[in-house]
Each structure stands twice: as structure tokens, then as C-alpha cells.
Scaffold this motif. Structure first.
Motif, PDB file in Angstrom:
ATOM      1  N   ASP A   1      14.816   5.008  -5.998  1.00  0.00           N
ATOM      2  CA  ASP A   1      15.287   5.171  -4.629  1.00  0.00           C
ATOM      3  C   ASP A   1      14.131   5.084  -3.636  1.00  0.00           C
ATOM      4  O   ASP A   1      14.285   4.533  -2.541  1.00  0.00           O
ATOM      5  N   ILE A   2      12.968   5.616  -4.005  1.00  0.00           N
ATOM      6  CA  ILE A   2      11.806   5.586  -3.125  1.00  0.00           C
ATOM      7  C   ILE A   2      11.390   4.139  -2.852  1.00  0.00           C
ATOM      8  O   ILE A   2      11.103   3.758  -1.710  1.00  0.00           O
ATOM      9  N   VAL A   3      11.344   3.334  -3.900  1.00  0.00           N
ATOM     10  CA  VAL A   3      10.961   1.926  -3.753  1.00  0.00           C
ATOM     11  C   VAL A   3      11.991   1.179  -2.922  1.00  0.00           C
ATOM     12  O   VAL A   3      11.648   0.422  -1.995  1.00  0.00           O
ATOM     13  N   ASN A   4      13.261   1.373  -3.225  1.00  0.00           N
ATOM     14  CA  ASN A   4      14.310   0.679  -2.474  1.00  0.00           C
ATOM     15  C   ASN A   4      14.298   1.072  -0.998  1.00  0.00           C
ATOM     16  O   ASN A   4      14.481   0.226  -0.115  1.00  0.00           O
ATOM     17  N   ASP A   5      14.065   2.353  -0.727  1.00  0.00           N
ATOM     18  CA  ASP A   5      13.987   2.805   0.661  1.00  0.00           C
ATOM     19  C   ASP A   5      12.802   2.159   1.377  1.00  0.00           C
ATOM     20  O   ASP A   5      12.917   1.739   2.535  1.00  0.00           O
ATOM     21  N   ALA A   6      11.656   2.091   0.702  1.00  0.00           N
ATOM     22  CA  ALA A   6      10.457   1.511   1.312  1.00  0.00           C
ATOM     23  C   ALA A   6      10.673   0.047   1.671  1.00  0.00           C
ATOM     24  O   ALA A   6      10.291  -0.398   2.757  1.00  0.00           O
ATOM     25  N   VAL A   7      11.295  -0.692   0.770  1.00  0.00           N
ATOM     26  CA  VAL A   7      11.554  -2.111   1.033  1.00  0.00           C
ATOM     27  C   VAL A   7      12.540  -2.275   2.181  1.00  0.00           C
ATOM     28  O   VAL A   7      12.346  -3.101   3.084  1.00  0.00           O
ATOM     29  N   ARG A   8      13.583  -1.483   2.170  1.00  0.00           N
ATOM     30  CA  ARG A   8      14.607  -1.594   3.209  1.00  0.00           C
ATOM     31  C   ARG A   8      14.042  -1.257   4.586  1.00  0.00           C
ATOM     32  O   ARG A   8      14.272  -1.988   5.560  1.00  0.00           O
ATOM     33  N   VAL A   9      13.294  -0.161   4.693  1.00  0.00           N
ATOM     34  CA  VAL A   9      12.702   0.232   5.971  1.00  0.00           C
ATOM     35  C   VAL A   9      11.711  -0.834   6.442  1.00  0.00           C
ATOM     36  O   VAL A   9      11.669  -1.192   7.626  1.00  0.00           O
TER      37      VAL A   9
ATOM     38  N   GLY B   1       0.802  -1.214   0.000  1.00  0.00           N
ATOM     39  CA  GLY B   1       0.000   0.000   0.000  1.00  0.00           C
ATOM     40  C   GLY B   1       0.834   1.263   0.000  1.00  0.00           C
ATOM     41  O   GLY B   1       0.478   2.263  -0.631  1.00  0.00           O
ATOM     42  N   ARG B   2       1.952   1.221   0.701  1.00  0.00           N
ATOM     43  CA  ARG B   2       2.824   2.400   0.744  1.00  0.00           C
ATOM     44  C   ARG B   2       3.313   2.756  -0.651  1.00  0.00           C
ATOM     45  O   ARG B   2       3.338   3.930  -1.046  1.00  0.00           O
ATOM     46  N   ILE B   3       3.703   1.759  -1.406  1.00  0.00           N
ATOM     47  CA  ILE B   3       4.217   2.011  -2.754  1.00  0.00           C
ATOM     48  C   ILE B   3       3.086   2.428  -3.694  1.00  0.00           C
ATOM     49  O   ILE B   3       3.209   3.383  -4.463  1.00  0.00           O
ATOM     50  N   PHE B   4       1.949   1.733  -3.615  1.00  0.00           N
ATOM     51  CA  PHE B   4       0.851   2.046  -4.519  1.00  0.00           C
ATOM     52  C   PHE B   4       0.242   3.411  -4.217  1.00  0.00           C
ATOM     53  O   PHE B   4      -0.300   4.074  -5.112  1.00  0.00           O
ATOM     54  N   TYR B   5       0.332   3.860  -2.987  1.00  0.00           N
ATOM     55  CA  TYR B   5      -0.267   5.153  -2.636  1.00  0.00           C
ATOM     56  C   TYR B   5       0.365   6.303  -3.417  1.00  0.00           C
ATOM     57  O   TYR B   5      -0.283   7.319  -3.674  1.00  0.00           O
ATOM     58  N   MET B   6       1.602   6.130  -3.831  1.00  0.00           N
ATOM     59  CA  MET B   6       2.209   7.167  -4.672  1.00  0.00           C
ATOM     60  C   MET B   6       1.453   7.306  -5.988  1.00  0.00           C
ATOM     61  O   MET B   6       1.306   8.411  -6.528  1.00  0.00           O
ATOM     62  N   ALA B   7       0.963   6.179  -6.516  1.00  0.00           N
ATOM     63  CA  ALA B   7       0.177   6.229  -7.748  1.00  0.00           C
ATOM     64  C   ALA B   7      -1.165   6.910  -7.511  1.00  0.00           C
ATOM     65  O   ALA B   7      -1.653   7.662  -8.365  1.00  0.00           O
ATOM     66  N   ILE B   8      -1.759   6.675  -6.348  1.00  0.00           N
ATOM     67  CA  ILE B   8      -3.008   7.347  -6.005  1.00  0.00           C
ATOM     68  C   ILE B   8      -2.783   8.856  -5.925  1.00  0.00           C
ATOM     69  O   ILE B   8      -3.577   9.653  -6.441  1.00  0.00           O
ATOM     70  N   ARG B   9      -1.716   9.248  -5.261  1.00  0.00           N
ATOM     71  CA  ARG B   9      -1.410  10.674  -5.156  1.00  0.00           C
ATOM     72  C   ARG B   9      -1.217  11.302  -6.534  1.00  0.00           C
ATOM     73  O   ARG B   9      -1.666  12.421  -6.788  1.00  0.00           O
ATOM     74  N   ARG B  10      -0.562  10.574  -7.414  1.00  0.00           N
ATOM     75  CA  ARG B  10      -0.235  11.136  -8.726  1.00  0.00           C
ATOM     76  C   ARG B  10      -1.440  11.215  -9.646  1.00  0.00           C
ATOM     77  O   ARG B  10      -1.672  12.235 -10.300  1.00  0.00           O
ATOM     78  N   PHE B  11      -2.234  10.127  -9.716  1.00  0.00           N
ATOM     79  CA  PHE B  11      -3.260  10.034 -10.749  1.00  0.00           C
ATOM     80  C   PHE B  11      -4.685  10.259 -10.253  1.00  0.00           C
ATOM     81  O   PHE B  11      -5.597  10.432 -11.072  1.00  0.00           O
TER      82      PHE B  11
END
Length: 207
Positions: A182-190, A160-170
Motif C-alpha cells: 500500500d505504501i508503494v502504491n500510494d507513493a506512485v499515485r500521489v 528516493g521516497r521509496i528507497f528512503y524506507m530502506a535507509i530508515r529500516r537498515f
């Protein structure tokens, strides 16, 4: 226009039409927009529901890679590498105006596109990733201790964290980063850093 070309034209225009107006949009308006008769649509699709089903196949099933399920379970790579690669490939496919808006509109109507698609995500990504995290942390397998809803929801949180960026955009039309690597890699790492500390507790409570 040949029959196959006309059908292709109808599907392409239906994708754009439903993305703009939702599934409440009338096929009569779609036909008017395309400059064809209303009956011409129904020569190719017997009902509005049949047209929506074709849109589902076109937008969702055709963009789902059969390799993703195998990637999540490929133990030659670390789970972090697998999840990062999956989500980088995933955003390439789904961060698109028509995909996101049709997905959202479907969730607000009686059509089950969203439900069916999310079941694929759960079956091929979420639950296998839960099992792979247990394996990586040397915790009991799901054969020994069934997956708990808390574990599953933890992975839905990452998705959901990653997909929410698509919601914000579209959907919300608010700024999001152009480059998502970098955003995706950071999300996975955290996510993994936190879940590795929590997982033993979750598995213990499920046993």
C-alpha cells in the motif's frame, strides 16, 4: 573444500563483512572471521578491489531484473500500473540488510558501486519513465524536446521516497511498515497526480 565452494564461501562472507564494517574493513580481518589464511582470499581474488567488484556483481547486478526496462515501456498498461509493479518488485529485491548497507558504504568511499548502479537506474527506469509520462499526457516526445533535469529529478524524487524506507529500516534502525504494498502504491499515485499537473510546464520550459 573445493575451489569453487571456497570462492563461494569467501563471497558470501565478504558480503556480510562489508555490510557490517564498510569497505574500510580489512581483508585480513575477513580471513580471520572465516577461519582461513589471508593468502587464501588472494588465491581467488587478486586484490581487495577485485573482491569488491565480485560483491557488486553478486548483490547488485544479479538482483537487477532484465525485464524491468521492458516493463516501464509496456504501453499495454497504464504508467501507474507499470511504476507500481516495478517498485513492488524492486523493494522485494533491495529491501535487505546487506544490499542497503553496502550501497550506503560505497557512496561514502571511493568505490564507484553506487554511481554505476544509479546510472543503470537512470538509463533503464528514470529517463524511460519520463518519456512514458510525456506519451501518456500527449506531450512532445524527447526527440522533439529533450528531457529536462527538472523532469528527471522529479522521478528521482519518487525513487528516493521509496528507497528512503530502506535507509530508515537498515541504516537508522527505525520502524517502517512491514507490508509495503500500500505504501508503494500510494507513493506512485500521489507522485503521478502531482506530476501530471506540473509536466506541461516543465516540457514548455525545456522547449
Amino acid at each position: 573444500m573445493r575451489a569453487a565452494e571456497r570462492e563461494r564461501f569467501i563471497v558470501d562472507e565478504a558480503v556480510k563483512f562489508f555490510a557490517e564494517h564498510g569497505f574500510g574493513g580489512q581483508t585480513r580481518e575477513l580471513a580471520k572471521r572465516m577461519g582461513i589464511t589471508h593468502s587464501a582470499i588472494y588465491r581467488h581474488f587478486p586484490s581487495k578491489e577485485a573482491l569488491i567488484e565480485r560483491v557488486y556483481e553478486e548483490i547488485y547486478l544479479s538482483r537487477w531484473s532484465p525485464s524491468w526496462a521492458g516493463l516501464i515501456q509496456d504501453r499495454t498498461l497504464s504508467l501507474q500500473a507499470r511504476l507500481s509493479r516495478f517498485y513492488l518488485e524492486y523493494v522485494e529485491q533491495v529491501f535487505e540488510y546487506n544490499w542497503v548497507r553496502i550501497f550506503v558504504f560505497s557512496g561514502m568511499k571511493s568505490f564507484d558501486i553506487t554511481k554505476r548502479y544509479l546510472q543503470i537506474v537512470r538509463d533503464q527506469i528514470i529517463e524511460p519513465a519520463c518519456r512514458e509520462l510525456r506519451h501518456e499526457l500527449k506531450l512532445p516526445s524527447s526527440d522533439q524536446v529533450p528531457l529536462s533535469e527538472r523532469e528527471v529529478e522529479m522521478f528521482w524524487g519518487l525513487h528516493g521516497r521509496i528507497f528512503y524506507m530502506a535507509i530508515r529500516r537498515f541504516v537508522y534502525d527505525t520502524p517502517t511498515p512491514e507490508r509495503l504494498d500500500d505504501i508503494v502504491n500510494d507513493a506512485v499515485r500521489v507522485f503521478l497526480d502531482g506530476s501530471k499537473q506540473l509536466m506541461p510546464e516543465l516540457v514548455q520550459s525545456a522547449s
